[in-house]
Design a protein around this motif. Sequence first.
Motif, PDB file in Angstrom:
ATOM      1  N   ASP A  80      64.756  26.377  71.595  1.00 37.35           N
ATOM      2  CA  ASP A  80      65.824  27.373  71.617  1.00 37.35           C
ATOM      3  C   ASP A  80      66.946  26.743  72.442  1.00 37.35           C
ATOM      4  O   ASP A  80      66.981  26.867  73.665  1.00 37.35           O
ATOM      5  N   PHE A  81      67.843  26.044  71.751  1.00 42.85           N
ATOM      6  CA  PHE A  81      68.838  25.249  72.459  1.00 42.85           C
ATOM      7  C   PHE A  81      69.805  26.123  73.243  1.00 42.85           C
ATOM      8  O   PHE A  81      70.327  25.704  74.281  1.00 42.85           O
ATOM      9  N   ASP A  82      70.037  27.342  72.771  1.00 43.53           N
ATOM     10  CA  ASP A  82      70.896  28.253  73.515  1.00 43.53           C
ATOM     11  C   ASP A  82      70.269  28.585  74.865  1.00 43.53           C
ATOM     12  O   ASP A  82      70.959  28.641  75.889  1.00 43.53           O
ATOM     13  N   ALA A  83      68.958  28.772  74.888  1.00 44.39           N
ATOM     14  CA  ALA A  83      68.263  29.044  76.151  1.00 44.39           C
ATOM     15  C   ALA A  83      68.312  27.820  77.067  1.00 44.39           C
ATOM     16  O   ALA A  83      68.457  27.944  78.295  1.00 44.39           O
ATOM     17  N   THR A  84      68.199  26.635  76.466  1.00 42.12           N
ATOM     18  CA  THR A  84      68.308  25.392  77.233  1.00 42.12           C
ATOM     19  C   THR A  84      69.670  25.300  77.903  1.00 42.12           C
ATOM     20  O   THR A  84      69.781  24.955  79.086  1.00 42.12           O
ATOM     21  N   GLY A 167      82.661  17.548  76.739  1.00 40.22           N
ATOM     22  CA  GLY A 167      82.518  18.462  75.614  1.00 40.22           C
ATOM     23  C   GLY A 167      81.149  18.431  74.965  1.00 40.22           C
ATOM     24  O   GLY A 167      80.637  19.464  74.523  1.00 40.22           O
ATOM     25  N   ILE A 168      80.530  17.252  74.923  1.00 34.57           N
ATOM     26  CA  ILE A 168      79.247  17.128  74.230  1.00 34.57           C
ATOM     27  C   ILE A 168      78.155  17.902  74.947  1.00 34.57           C
ATOM     28  O   ILE A 168      77.144  18.289  74.342  1.00 34.57           O
ATOM     29  N   LEU A 169      78.355  18.180  76.244  1.00 35.92           N
ATOM     30  CA  LEU A 169      77.362  18.939  77.012  1.00 35.92           C
ATOM     31  C   LEU A 169      77.445  20.433  76.750  1.00 35.92           C
ATOM     32  O   LEU A 169      76.561  21.192  77.167  1.00 35.92           O
ATOM     33  N   GLU A 170      78.507  20.857  76.074  1.00 35.28           N
ATOM     34  CA  GLU A 170      78.716  22.287  75.838  1.00 35.28           C
ATOM     35  C   GLU A 170      78.275  22.741  74.453  1.00 35.28           C
ATOM     36  O   GLU A 170      78.397  23.921  74.113  1.00 35.28           O
ATOM     37  N   LEU A 171      77.766  21.843  73.634  1.00 30.43           N
ATOM     38  CA  LEU A 171      77.370  22.220  72.274  1.00 30.43           C
ATOM     39  C   LEU A 171      76.312  23.322  72.293  1.00 30.43           C
ATOM     40  O   LEU A 171      75.423  23.322  73.142  1.00 30.43           O
ATOM     41  N   ARG A 172      76.405  24.217  71.345  1.00 28.35           N
ATOM     42  CA  ARG A 172      75.379  25.252  71.213  1.00 28.35           C
ATOM     43  C   ARG A 172      74.405  24.913  70.092  1.00 28.35           C
ATOM     44  O   ARG A 172      73.415  25.614  69.889  1.00 28.35           O
ATOM     45  N   GLU A 173      74.713  23.824  69.363  1.00 25.29           N
ATOM     46  CA  GLU A 173      73.807  23.375  68.307  1.00 25.29           C
ATOM     47  C   GLU A 173      73.474  21.909  68.532  1.00 25.29           C
ATOM     48  O   GLU A 173      74.242  21.180  69.158  1.00 25.29           O
ATOM     49  N   ILE A 174      72.334  21.486  68.040  1.00 24.24           N
ATOM     50  CA  ILE A 174      71.932  20.084  68.138  1.00 24.24           C
ATOM     51  C   ILE A 174      72.508  19.341  66.937  1.00 24.24           C
ATOM     52  O   ILE A 174      72.283  19.742  65.797  1.00 24.24           O
ATOM     53  N   PRO A 175      73.278  18.272  67.167  1.00 20.55           N
ATOM     54  CA  PRO A 175      73.864  17.547  66.047  1.00 20.55           C
ATOM     55  C   PRO A 175      72.797  17.023  65.090  1.00 20.55           C
ATOM     56  O   PRO A 175      71.745  16.535  65.526  1.00 20.55           O
ATOM     57  N   GLU A 176      73.087  17.103  63.810  1.00 16.10           N
ATOM     58  CA  GLU A 176      72.168  16.523  62.834  1.00 16.10           C
ATOM     59  C   GLU A 176      72.234  15.000  62.899  1.00 16.10           C
ATOM     60  O   GLU A 176      71.206  14.329  62.987  1.00 16.10           O
ATOM     61  N   LYS A 177      73.481  14.474  62.889  1.00 16.25           N
ATOM     62  CA  LYS A 177      73.687  13.029  62.958  1.00 16.25           C
ATOM     63  C   LYS A 177      74.812  12.761  63.952  1.00 16.25           C
ATOM     64  O   LYS A 177      75.959  13.123  63.709  1.00 16.25           O
ATOM     65  N   LEU A 178      74.471  12.135  65.059  1.00 16.45           N
ATOM     66  CA  LEU A 178      75.429  11.880  66.127  1.00 16.45           C
ATOM     67  C   LEU A 178      75.824  10.406  66.158  1.00 16.45           C
ATOM     68  O   LEU A 178      74.972   9.534  66.300  1.00 16.45           O
ATOM     69  N   ILE A 179      77.124  10.156  66.048  1.00 17.06           N
ATOM     70  CA  ILE A 179      77.672   8.810  66.210  1.00 17.06           C
ATOM     71  C   ILE A 179      78.209   8.701  67.630  1.00 17.06           C
ATOM     72  O   ILE A 179      79.010   9.532  68.062  1.00 17.06           O
ATOM     73  N   VAL A 180      77.779   7.687  68.370  1.00 18.50           N
ATOM     74  CA  VAL A 180      78.235   7.464  69.741  1.00 18.50           C
ATOM     75  C   VAL A 180      79.024   6.160  69.786  1.00 18.50           C
ATOM     76  O   VAL A 180      78.504   5.108  69.408  1.00 18.50           O
ATOM     77  N   ILE A 181      80.272   6.229  70.231  1.00 20.47           N
ATOM     78  CA  ILE A 181      81.069   5.018  70.436  1.00 20.47           C
ATOM     79  C   ILE A 181      81.043   4.716  71.928  1.00 20.47           C
ATOM     80  O   ILE A 181      81.617   5.445  72.732  1.00 20.47           O
ATOM     81  N   SER A 195      68.885  12.411  70.787  1.00 23.78           N
ATOM     82  CA  SER A 195      67.847  11.896  69.897  1.00 23.78           C
ATOM     83  C   SER A 195      66.535  12.628  70.139  1.00 23.78           C
ATOM     84  O   SER A 195      65.826  13.010  69.200  1.00 23.78           O
ATOM     85  N   ARG A 196      66.208  12.859  71.398  1.00 25.30           N
ATOM     86  CA  ARG A 196      64.966  13.555  71.727  1.00 25.30           C
ATOM     87  C   ARG A 196      65.020  15.032  71.350  1.00 25.30           C
ATOM     88  O   ARG A 196      63.987  15.646  71.092  1.00 25.30           O
ATOM     89  N   PHE A 197      66.218  15.592  71.330  1.00 25.75           N
ATOM     90  CA  PHE A 197      66.364  16.973  70.867  1.00 25.75           C
ATOM     91  C   PHE A 197      66.246  17.083  69.344  1.00 25.75           C
ATOM     92  O   PHE A 197      66.086  18.181  68.820  1.00 25.75           O
TER      93      PHE A 197
END
Length: 461
Positions: A80-84, A167-181, A195-197
């Motif tokens: 429950d990522f919202d609870a996290t 901003g990435i710490l404020e997401l309410r959903e877990i990205p399906e595919k995350l690109i990190v530069i 990745s672990r999420f």
Amino acid sequence: MIQKDAIIIGSGQAGNPLAIKLSSAGWKTVLIEKSEGMLGGVCVNVGCTPSKILIASAKVMHTINSSEKHGISVQKVSIDFDATQKRKEKIVEDSRKGVKKNLEEAGNLDLIFGTASFSGEKTISVQQENGETVEFTAPHIFINAGCRPATLEIDGLNNVKWYDSTGILELREIPEKLIVIGSGYIGLELGQMYSRFGSEVVIVDKASQIMSNEDPDIATNMQEILEEEGLKFHLNAEIEKVEQDGQEITLTFSEDHKQKQIKGTHLLIVPGRKSNSDSLKLENAGIKADEKGFIKVNSKLETNVDGVYALGDIKGGPQFTHIAYNDYVIVSDNILDEKTGSTEGRIIPYTVFTDPQVGRVGLSEKEATQKKLNFSVVKIEAKRITRGLESAEIQGIWKAIVDQDSGKILGAAIIGTEGGEMASVIQMAMTGNIPAKVLQTFIFSHPTYSESLNTLFDELE
């Protein structure tokens, strides 16, 4: 114009304790912070505290998903990522409230919210949140205004929704595919976390190795560990453009002279951090900064203007919370207790909060070579560590640099469970000038991770 004994700009890990220390000593002090939501600075609000909370949750997720190595089978793991996120937000809010309470209870201390800038050599103008301007003057001014996430100039970026490390710490959903530069410490920590999420994570960087400041063997080992978890890497990559079509983001880059594309649902850009000095109007006070905007200081953290100091990230150099706090210790001791503290020779540790951690202290092999020192390298694989074997955590390597003439430890890099704690043990040995050979037979409790310092330094010839 309001007269004070001290003006402090920024309530981070140097400014906050300094305000309380000076005001407690009877100094009439004003502490200026941009907004109430940033009390405590980057670390408390958008850095160390929130990121390490989420990283801890991701580790729990990973531990459950990898429990079969202990003979434990767990079915249908969900989050429950919202609870996290709510757990993270409560801890951050409580920390911020604690900072505010301590400041408000301090005598001789005014707390002002607004944007500060120099209007003269010893004068500060504050544009308050309510639109009003107030000016202060003081013989002592301390700048702890920190840094912010930097960005990159990429063709098409203005037309794409992207995130920085805040901003990435404020997401309410877990990205399906995350690109990190960016494959520095922040990119690796946040990449592994998501990745672990459950995200599919790809990390892209123009550098030839991840963690470009580390020795190649350390970087390679860490990359292999992350790849085993499913993260993918594209290094030596020249980014050409980024595009977005609906929810799909396409990153185009060149790697090994071949054009490649990767697609994702979210884009994180973490190329480093930028000085906040550009809003301070340093030129009005004659304060010197380098070409990147980092304020120049001497070993006592004094700027070129008498009575003006810079502490923490804004002065450049290692950008760690514990360095900012040590800056506060040096400045407060020197001013209030007439000590002679200095940044010269201080041993700087840091930890990359991947899992396993990368604990670092002192010189790397690369740095020792550049200094043309006469040194030995000792190294063992983490799978030789008894405590790790018992805990089924055998990834990583332990490495130390030892001066051949004095026998003292020059530095260490520990990739392993609680690598940061192990680097701190070595730091204490370095500070106490304990020769490396003493640690060959030193009595540590069994079975602990510290005990394997016997094994590491037994590699000395």
